[in-house]
Design an enzyme around this catalytic site. Structure first.
Site, PDB file in Angstrom:
ATOM      1  N   ARG A 233      -2.825  40.632 -26.891  1.00 21.65           N
ATOM      2  CA  ARG A 233      -3.946  40.144 -27.690  1.00 21.65           C
ATOM      3  C   ARG A 233      -5.102  39.838 -26.744  1.00 21.65           C
ATOM      4  NH1 ARG A 233      -1.725  42.162 -31.304  1.00 21.65           N
ATOM      5  NH2 ARG A 233      -1.097  41.284 -33.308  1.00 21.65           N
ATOM      6  N   GLU A 262     -12.585  42.260 -31.964  1.00 20.56           N
ATOM      7  CA  GLU A 262     -12.324  43.662 -32.283  1.00 20.56           C
ATOM      8  C   GLU A 262     -12.956  43.996 -33.628  1.00 20.56           C
ATOM      9  OE1 GLU A 262      -8.114  44.406 -31.966  1.00 20.56           O
ATOM     10  OE2 GLU A 262      -8.054  43.682 -29.905  1.00 20.56           O
ATOM     11  N   HIS A 281      -7.219  49.313 -29.702  1.00 24.84           N
ATOM     12  CA  HIS A 281      -6.019  48.662 -30.230  1.00 24.84           C
ATOM     13  C   HIS A 281      -5.079  49.690 -30.877  1.00 24.84           C
ATOM     14  CE1 HIS A 281      -4.363  44.605 -31.879  1.00 24.84           C
ATOM     15  NE2 HIS A 281      -3.389  45.474 -31.699  1.00 24.84           N
TER      16      HIS A 281
HETATM   17  C1  DGY Z   1       1.039  44.292 -33.735  1.00 23.62           C
HETATM   18  O1  DGY Z   1       1.948  44.812 -34.377  1.00 23.62           O
HETATM   19  O2  DGY Z   1       0.944  43.079 -33.582  1.00 23.62           O
HETATM   20  C2  DGY Z   1       0.046  45.219 -33.130  1.00 23.62           C
HETATM   21  O3  DGY Z   1      -0.733  44.630 -32.163  1.00 23.62           O
HETATM   22  C3  DGY Z   1      -0.834  45.762 -34.223  1.00 23.62           C
HETATM   23  O4  DGY Z   1      -1.664  44.730 -34.664  1.00 23.62           O
END
Ligand code: DGY
Length: 321
Positions: A233, A262, A281
């Site tokens: 993250r 994002e 991402h």
């Molecule tokens: C998750 O599954 O947490 C990935 O980062 C997609 O958001």
């Protein structure tokens, strides 16, 4: 018939599966009033990538379960859901391998300058055989530091140790004896990991404790030759401090799949830096994995509404109420 609100479009077969168990209403969080009204009518909800705040759930007294199509659950106030008696389910296993592939592609792309040099070729700069100005750094045989050795961290450690003959260091709340035995991974404290690793790979979930875990001080304690990899993250890293560290040579480079905001702003300084690989991402974003995640989240939701869900529950304590 139970009612389910979906705030992400679902594959046809997954939607059909949910429709066997409930009336499914598609609601768009970009229209907040209609979205909140749909939540108030619903027994369950399924979606991803949208912050679900306590205010949105005021009056949603029928709601018994929410199912996120992701492993991360930082879009939810888990304590608030538990207080309301709402089960939160997530999809931790199905995305492990494809997300570890993304992490490894960032390691390789950053070290070998794959994106930068591919653009250089496309721009017509390849006019004689390349020299040291285009050289990268080795990945094989180097030291990988994994901050957070859970499922994805373990899959990254496997690739590193068995595929690339890397030495693996890790931090984690508890020891991971399997990874130690299988990949020679060694558990250390964060300062030792930061000071020793050639690649520092962040694999912790975003919580109040991990927000800005990596800031100016931590970046300064890394090797000048080190590359930071973040596909967990964005807010685990203080992005302003990272921009500074990348700009003034405190660290060598970064491979980033996630950002504090994002989508990343088009004028972010990160996008102007040759030593940054930035992805939108894509951690788990393959056709196969995203389908498996949607299916898994739908099954979690149906089971949670039937009171039979036993795995993939984020707030297990809600069951004790
Ligand atoms: C998750 O599954 O947490 C990935 O980062 C997609 O958001």
């Amino acid at each position: 018939m139970k009612k389910i609100v979906a705030w992400k479009s679902l594959p046809e077969d997954v939607l059909a599966y949910l429709q066997q168990h409930a009336d499914v209403v598609q609601a768009d969080p970009a229209r907040p009033d209609a979205f909140v009204a749909a939540l108030r009518e619903a027994d369950g909800g399924i979606g991803a990538s949208v912050r679900i705040t306590p205010a949105m759930l005021e009056g949603a007294t029928r709601l018994k379960a929410l199912s996120t199509i992701s492993v991360g659950f930082d879009q939810f106030d888990v304590a608030d859901l538990t207080r309301r008696g709402i089960v939160l389910a997530h999809t931790p296993d199905v995305l492990t391998e494809s997300t570890a592939d993304t992490v490894f592609s960032l390691i390789l792309a950053s070290a070998r300058r794959v994106v930068e040099l591919a653009e250089w070729v496309k721009a017509g700069h390849w006019q004689r055989s390349i020299g040291p100005a285009q050289f990268g750094v080795d990945v094989q045989g180097k030291t990988l530091g994994i901050v957070g050795l859970g499922r994805i961290g373990g899959a990254v450690a496997r690739r590193a140790a068995l595929g690339f003959n890397m030495r693996v260091l890790y931090t984690n709340r508890s020891a991971n004896p399997e990874a130690e035995a299988a990949y020679g991974a060694r558990r250390v404290e964060l300062p030792e990991l930061l000071a020793s690793a050639d690649f520092v790979c962040l694999q912790v979930p975003l919580t109040a404790q991990t927000r800005h875990l990596i800031g100016a001080r931590e970046l300064a304690s890394m090797k000048k030759s080190a590359i930071l990899i973040n596909a967990s993250r964005g807010a685990i890293v203080d992005e302003a401090a990272l921009i500074e560290a990348l700009g003034n040579g405190t660290i060598h480079g970064a491979g980033l799949d996630v950002f504090e905001q994002e989508p990343l702003a088009a004028d972010s300084p990160l996008l102007k830096m040759a030593n940054v690989v930035a992805l939108p991402h894509i951690g788990s974003a393959t056709h196969e994995t995203r389908h498996a995640m949607a299916r898994n989240a739908a099954e979690n939701l149906v089971a949670a509404l039937a009171g039979t869900l036993t795995t993939n529950i984020v707030n297990r304590d809600v069951l004790q109420r």
